[in-house]
Every structure is written in C-alpha cells, then in structure tokens.
Design an enzyme around this catalytic site. Structure first.
Site, PDB file in Angstrom:
ATOM      1  N   VAL A  58       0.813  -1.215   0.000  1.00 34.73           N
ATOM      2  CA  VAL A  58       0.000   0.000   0.000  1.00 34.73           C
ATOM      3  C   VAL A  58       0.848   1.267   0.000  1.00 34.73           C
ATOM      4  CG1 VAL A  58      -1.993  -1.104   1.083  1.00 34.73           C
ATOM      5  CG2 VAL A  58      -0.247  -0.012   2.528  1.00 34.73           C
ATOM      6  N   TYR A 149       4.465   6.503  14.796  1.00 42.40           N
ATOM      7  CA  TYR A 149       3.257   5.724  14.496  1.00 42.40           C
ATOM      8  C   TYR A 149       2.009   6.471  14.965  1.00 42.40           C
ATOM      9  CZ  TYR A 149       0.020   1.708  14.918  1.00 42.40           C
ATOM     10  OH  TYR A 149      -1.046   0.847  14.838  1.00 42.40           O
ATOM     11  N   ALA A 150       2.055   7.010  16.194  1.00 42.30           N
ATOM     12  CA  ALA A 150       0.923   7.757  16.721  1.00 42.30           C
ATOM     13  C   ALA A 150       0.618   8.962  15.841  1.00 42.30           C
ATOM     14  CB  ALA A 150       1.203   8.194  18.155  1.00 42.30           C
TER      15      ALA A 150
END
Length: 243
Positions: A58, A149-150
């Site tokens: 993706v 990531y957050a």
C-alpha cells in the site's frame, strides 16, 4: 450471496484477516489484499468461493493502481474499502532513523491515502459506498515508544474526518476504528515488558480479539450505519476513553 464487494488491505493476518472473514461470513465477496500474498491466499482458503487474494504494497501507489485494475477485472469494483494494513516497531523517538519514520508514514498514513485515491472514483460511479480506516488509540491519546506511528495514525483520523466531508455528497460514508492492544502478530512483536504493562492497564485485563475489532468495522460498513460518517470509535476494553 450479497452483491457487495469489500476490499480489505492487511488481510493476511490480525484485524484485517478477521474483517475479511467477517464479510465473507455474511456472504459478501472480498478482495483480500496484502504484501504477504501467500498469507492472504491462506485467508482466502477459508471462503474460497467468496475471497480473492491479491498482492499489494500500500506504500507504493503504482502497486495500488495495479491492485485496482486487477480487482476490477477479476472480481469487480468494491463498494466497501477497509484500510487495515499497518506496521510499526516500538522504540524511543530519538532512536528513530529517517528511513524508519518514512516507512511508518508511508504504510500507515499514505497507504490509506493511496487506496482511497485509487478506488473512490469507482465507488462514486457506483453511487455510494463505505470507507472504514483502521487507526489506533495511539493516534487519539499518544503512546510512548510509538511517537511516529501515533502521528501517522492521528493523521488517519484527521484524513477520515476531512474525507467524510468531501464524500458525503456522493453518499459515501467514511469512518474510523481505533483499536487498543489487540492479539495480533504486530502486538506480539513488542517487548515482553511492554506487552505485560499494556494488558495490566486495560480495565478488562486482556487483549482485544481481532474479531472484536472487526465487529466495529463491519458495523460501519453495514446498512445500519448509513447515516454515520466522520466518526471515530475506540475498541480498547476501556484503556482509553477519548472525547
């Protein structure tokens, strides 16, 4: 058999697999897309008459476009999109390399952007549909050791809300599910002490099962949620209670 077609990224394992199997259990056709094509095919084998496995990275827009073309040719145009593909590795922010940061953002944020950009025109032509993005409670309340990531998952939440506004006139709902700690391969790759601390912090004192998170995704994708858009729901056993 339903006439709905659902595209699920990250369908080889964890939450994405549970979502794909949940759709198939309701008689809906599913395109199970994943970087791990062999594992996606294993998912498909549980409902071979309903699930078609196709490979995709993706983070690579060209591969997402190829997935769209193959999906259209082999199955049909999806009217449900579930962006469940994700990746992370726990570490302190100051230890993160540029390459790591770019990979986290490319998969977790740009992945859903690429998929929606590629598939939404077909959904608009079909007259409506559903988009469900998987973010994380890390994107709502923060998570030490998962700062990049957050940030990426916080971007997914904002992306969801903004896209919902743009797609409403096309009768396309766009919603977001934020899992807390869940019994997936990604969770089990974390350090043992962190895993133990997270489980202790959950009021239910256990991890979520992937199918419990999938239930929220299936709701947002259902006719029961036809007038719900731009919303975010946490499935975390009470670990987070964000407003």
């Amino acid at each position: 058999m339903s006439d709905k077609i659902a595209l699920v990224t990250g369908a080889a394992s964890g939450i994405g697999k549970a979502v794909a199997l949940g759709f198939a259990a309701h008689g809906e056709r599913v395109i199970a897309a994943d970087l791990d094509e062999a594992a996606a095919k294993a998912t498909a084998q549980e409902y071979p008459e309903l699930i078609t496995a196709l490979p995709v990275d993706v983070a690579n827009r060209a591969q997402v476009d190829l997935l769209r073309d193959r999906a259209q040719a082999e199955v049909g145009a999806p009217t449900i999109i579930v962006n469940a593909a994700g990746w992370d590795r726990t570490d302190q922010f100051l230890n993160a390399t540029t390459e790591f940061a770019e990979k986290v953002v490319a998969i977790n944020y740009l992945g859903p952007v690429h998929v929606c950009s590629a598939f939404l025109p077909g959904m608009i032509a079909a007259g409506g549909g559903r988009v469900v993005n998987l973010a994380s409670d890390a994107g709502r309340v923060g998570s030490a050791g998962e700062t990049i990531y957050a940030g990426a998952k916080g971007g997914v939440i904002a992306f969801t809300k903004s896209l919902a506004r743009e797609m409403a006139r096309h009768q396309i709902t766009v919603n977001c599910v934020c899992p807390g700690p869940t019994d997936t391969p990604l969770f089990h790759a974390q350090p043992e002490k962190l895993k133990e601390a997270l489980v202790k912090a959950i009021p239910f004192r256990r991890l979520a099962r992937p199918e419990e998170v999938a239930a929220a995704v299936l709701f947002f994708a259902s006719d029961s949620a036809s007038f719900i858009t731009g919303q975010v729901i946490s499935v975390s056993g009470g670990l987070t209670m964000a407003g």
